[in-house]
Design a protein around this motif. Sequence first.
Motif, PDB file in Angstrom:
ATOM      1  N   ASP A  97       0.808  -1.219   0.000  1.00 41.88           N
ATOM      2  CA  ASP A  97       0.000   0.000   0.000  1.00 41.88           C
ATOM      3  C   ASP A  97       0.845   1.275   0.000  1.00 41.88           C
ATOM      4  OD1 ASP A  97       0.821  -0.224   2.642  1.00 41.88           O
ATOM      5  OD2 ASP A  97      -1.118   0.375   3.474  1.00 41.88           O
ATOM      6  N   ASN A  98       2.164   1.141   0.096  1.00 40.77           N
ATOM      7  CA  ASN A  98       3.039   2.306  -0.011  1.00 40.77           C
ATOM      8  C   ASN A  98       3.726   2.380  -1.380  1.00 40.77           C
ATOM      9  OD1 ASN A  98       4.855   0.214   0.234  1.00 40.77           O
ATOM     10  ND2 ASN A  98       6.099   1.195   1.810  1.00 40.77           N
ATOM     11  N   ASP A  99       3.232   1.628  -2.355  1.00 42.74           N
ATOM     12  CA  ASP A  99       3.798   1.628  -3.701  1.00 42.74           C
ATOM     13  C   ASP A  99       3.677   3.034  -4.300  1.00 42.74           C
ATOM     14  OD1 ASP A  99       3.776   1.308  -6.722  1.00 42.74           O
ATOM     15  OD2 ASP A  99       4.287  -0.725  -6.095  1.00 42.74           O
ATOM     16  N   PRO A 100       4.756   3.573  -4.875  1.00 41.26           N
ATOM     17  CA  PRO A 100       4.710   4.940  -5.388  1.00 41.26           C
ATOM     18  C   PRO A 100       3.801   5.125  -6.603  1.00 41.26           C
ATOM     19  CG  PRO A 100       6.801   3.910  -5.935  1.00 41.26           C
ATOM     20  CD  PRO A 100       6.081   2.972  -5.010  1.00 41.26           C
ATOM     21  N   ARG A 101       3.383   4.045  -7.240  1.00 37.17           N
ATOM     22  CA  ARG A 101       2.491   4.167  -8.397  1.00 37.17           C
ATOM     23  C   ARG A 101       1.068   4.506  -7.997  1.00 37.17           C
ATOM     24  NH1 ARG A 101       4.184  -1.579 -10.687  1.00 37.17           N
ATOM     25  NH2 ARG A 101       4.301  -1.869  -8.447  1.00 37.17           N
ATOM     26  N   ILE A 102       0.743   4.297  -6.719  1.00 33.40           N
ATOM     27  CA  ILE A 102      -0.624   4.529  -6.256  1.00 33.40           C
ATOM     28  C   ILE A 102      -0.637   5.689  -5.271  1.00 33.40           C
ATOM     29  CG2 ILE A 102      -2.627   3.537  -5.102  1.00 33.40           C
ATOM     30  CD1 ILE A 102      -1.662   0.775  -5.993  1.00 33.40           C
ATOM     31  N   VAL A 103      -1.442   6.696  -5.589  1.00 38.27           N
ATOM     32  CA  VAL A 103      -1.659   7.830  -4.693  1.00 38.27           C
ATOM     33  C   VAL A 103      -3.021   7.599  -4.050  1.00 38.27           C
ATOM     34  CG1 VAL A 103      -1.978  10.322  -4.543  1.00 38.27           C
ATOM     35  CG2 VAL A 103      -0.293   9.376  -6.135  1.00 38.27           C
ATOM     36  N   TRP A 104      -3.062   7.628  -2.729  1.00 40.94           N
ATOM     37  CA  TRP A 104      -4.302   7.365  -1.985  1.00 40.94           C
ATOM     38  C   TRP A 104      -4.915   8.678  -1.532  1.00 40.94           C
ATOM     39  CZ3 TRP A 104      -5.756   2.340  -1.933  1.00 40.94           C
ATOM     40  CH2 TRP A 104      -4.774   1.396  -2.170  1.00 40.94           C
ATOM     41  N   LYS A 105      -6.224   8.798  -1.750  1.00 40.97           N
ATOM     42  CA  LYS A 105      -6.975   9.954  -1.266  1.00 40.97           C
ATOM     43  C   LYS A 105      -8.176   9.446  -0.492  1.00 40.97           C
ATOM     44  CE  LYS A 105      -5.697  13.232  -4.848  1.00 40.97           C
ATOM     45  NZ  LYS A 105      -6.198  14.194  -5.828  1.00 40.97           N
ATOM     46  N   TYR A 106      -8.601  10.242   0.490  1.00 43.53           N
ATOM     47  CA  TYR A 106      -9.740   9.872   1.326  1.00 43.53           C
ATOM     48  C   TYR A 106     -10.792  10.966   1.257  1.00 43.53           C
ATOM     49  CZ  TYR A 106      -6.324   6.621   3.159  1.00 43.53           C
ATOM     50  OH  TYR A 106      -5.381   5.638   3.267  1.00 43.53           O
ATOM     51  N   ALA A 107     -12.043  10.551   1.232  1.00 44.21           N
ATOM     52  CA  ALA A 107     -13.150  11.502   1.207  1.00 44.21           C
ATOM     53  C   ALA A 107     -14.308  10.895   1.983  1.00 44.21           C
ATOM     54  CB  ALA A 107     -13.567  11.790  -0.232  1.00 44.21           C
ATOM     55  N   GLN A 108     -15.273  11.740   2.299  1.00 40.15           N
ATOM     56  CA  GLN A 108     -16.484  11.236   2.934  1.00 40.15           C
ATOM     57  C   GLN A 108     -17.664  12.099   2.524  1.00 40.15           C
ATOM     58  OE1 GLN A 108     -16.199  11.146   7.222  1.00 40.15           O
ATOM     59  NE2 GLN A 108     -14.750  12.825   7.238  1.00 40.15           N
ATOM     60  N   GLU A 109     -18.822  11.460   2.498  1.00 38.02           N
ATOM     61  CA  GLU A 109     -20.067  12.127   2.162  1.00 38.02           C
ATOM     62  C   GLU A 109     -21.111  11.693   3.177  1.00 38.02           C
ATOM     63  OE1 GLU A 109     -21.152  10.907  -1.775  1.00 38.02           O
ATOM     64  OE2 GLU A 109     -19.287  11.633  -2.659  1.00 38.02           O
ATOM     65  N   ARG A 110     -22.067  12.564   3.411  1.00 31.94           N
ATOM     66  CA  ARG A 110     -23.179  12.182   4.274  1.00 31.94           C
ATOM     67  C   ARG A 110     -24.224  11.491   3.428  1.00 31.94           C
ATOM     68  NH1 ARG A 110     -24.340  15.618   9.391  1.00 31.94           N
ATOM     69  NH2 ARG A 110     -22.202  15.953  10.032  1.00 31.94           N
ATOM     70  N   GLY A 111     -24.763  10.398   3.967  1.00 31.01           N
ATOM     71  CA  GLY A 111     -25.798   9.679   3.247  1.00 31.01           C
ATOM     72  C   GLY A 111     -26.142   8.375   3.925  1.00 31.01           C
ATOM     73  N   LYS A 112     -27.245   7.810   3.505  1.00 30.42           N
ATOM     74  CA  LYS A 112     -27.694   6.509   3.970  1.00 30.42           C
ATOM     75  C   LYS A 112     -28.042   5.690   2.748  1.00 30.42           C
ATOM     76  CE  LYS A 112     -29.619   7.252   8.549  1.00 30.42           C
ATOM     77  NZ  LYS A 112     -30.785   7.062   9.387  1.00 30.42           N
ATOM     78  N   PRO A 113     -27.879   4.413   2.766  1.00 31.52           N
ATOM     79  CA  PRO A 113     -27.246   3.594   3.795  1.00 31.52           C
ATOM     80  C   PRO A 113     -25.729   3.747   3.749  1.00 31.52           C
ATOM     81  CG  PRO A 113     -27.817   2.213   1.942  1.00 31.52           C
ATOM     82  CD  PRO A 113     -28.339   3.599   1.629  1.00 31.52           C
ATOM     83  N   ALA A 114     -25.090   3.286   4.803  1.00 32.03           N
ATOM     84  CA  ALA A 114     -23.629   3.365   4.876  1.00 32.03           C
ATOM     85  C   ALA A 114     -23.022   2.545   3.742  1.00 32.03           C
ATOM     86  CB  ALA A 114     -23.144   2.850   6.225  1.00 32.03           C
ATOM     87  N   SER A 115     -22.035   3.132   3.068  1.00 30.95           N
ATOM     88  CA  SER A 115     -21.382   2.424   1.967  1.00 30.95           C
ATOM     89  C   SER A 115     -19.979   2.979   1.762  1.00 30.95           C
ATOM     90  CB  SER A 115     -22.209   2.529   0.684  1.00 30.95           C
ATOM     91  OG  SER A 115     -22.411   3.871   0.320  1.00 30.95           O
ATOM     92  N   VAL A 116     -19.254   2.306   0.873  1.00 32.15           N
ATOM     93  CA  VAL A 116     -17.887   2.681   0.525  1.00 32.15           C
ATOM     94  C   VAL A 116     -17.800   2.760  -0.992  1.00 32.15           C
ATOM     95  CG1 VAL A 116     -15.492   1.867   0.486  1.00 32.15           C
ATOM     96  CG2 VAL A 116     -16.836   1.666   2.572  1.00 32.15           C
ATOM     97  N   ARG A 117     -17.171   3.813  -1.486  1.00 34.67           N
ATOM     98  CA  ARG A 117     -16.929   3.959  -2.925  1.00 34.67           C
ATOM     99  C   ARG A 117     -15.426   3.987  -3.145  1.00 34.67           C
ATOM    100  NH1 ARG A 117     -18.585   9.060  -4.005  1.00 34.67           N
ATOM    101  NH2 ARG A 117     -20.728   8.361  -3.778  1.00 34.67           N
TER     102      ARG A 117
END
Length: 163
Positions: A97-117
Amino acid sequence: MSVTVEMPMTLPSVANGSHGHWSTRAKRVKAQRNYVKLALIDARVAAKVLVPGSHWVVPPMVVTLTRIAPRALDDDNLAYAFKAVRDEVAAYFGVNDNDPRIVWKYAQERGKPASVRIAFDVGSRLVVSGRVVEVAEADVEFVPAELAAGKELANEADAAGNR
């Protein structure tokens, strides 16, 4: 190119350690990783993201992990809540998960039902911290562990035969 996978999943805040015994956490992490793996396989993410060639190539990409839930987490809890998801996405591509080819970003939105995109933005040019970074394909060769082991064995056999 962009590929998006969305799945129903609850990501609780686990940074403060209030979610029970270590075995409870281990079961939750295992379940999250299995669910992410199945969702990525079902969506055929590898076929849409990896570059075919003599070996599959992991291209440079930005992976945005978005938590959709009724209440928001602060930023450090958000990243920690995504730990199992991030680890499984990296394992799916056969990289750390620290591979330089992948840049990780995190976000969140309010909504129901709980989910992950999970959104994969693939390209040879990435904007990282306000600057454009270009990655040559020669730098991003990906060989699955099984193939790499076989390739090394074949190379050793060839070297022994040429002596």
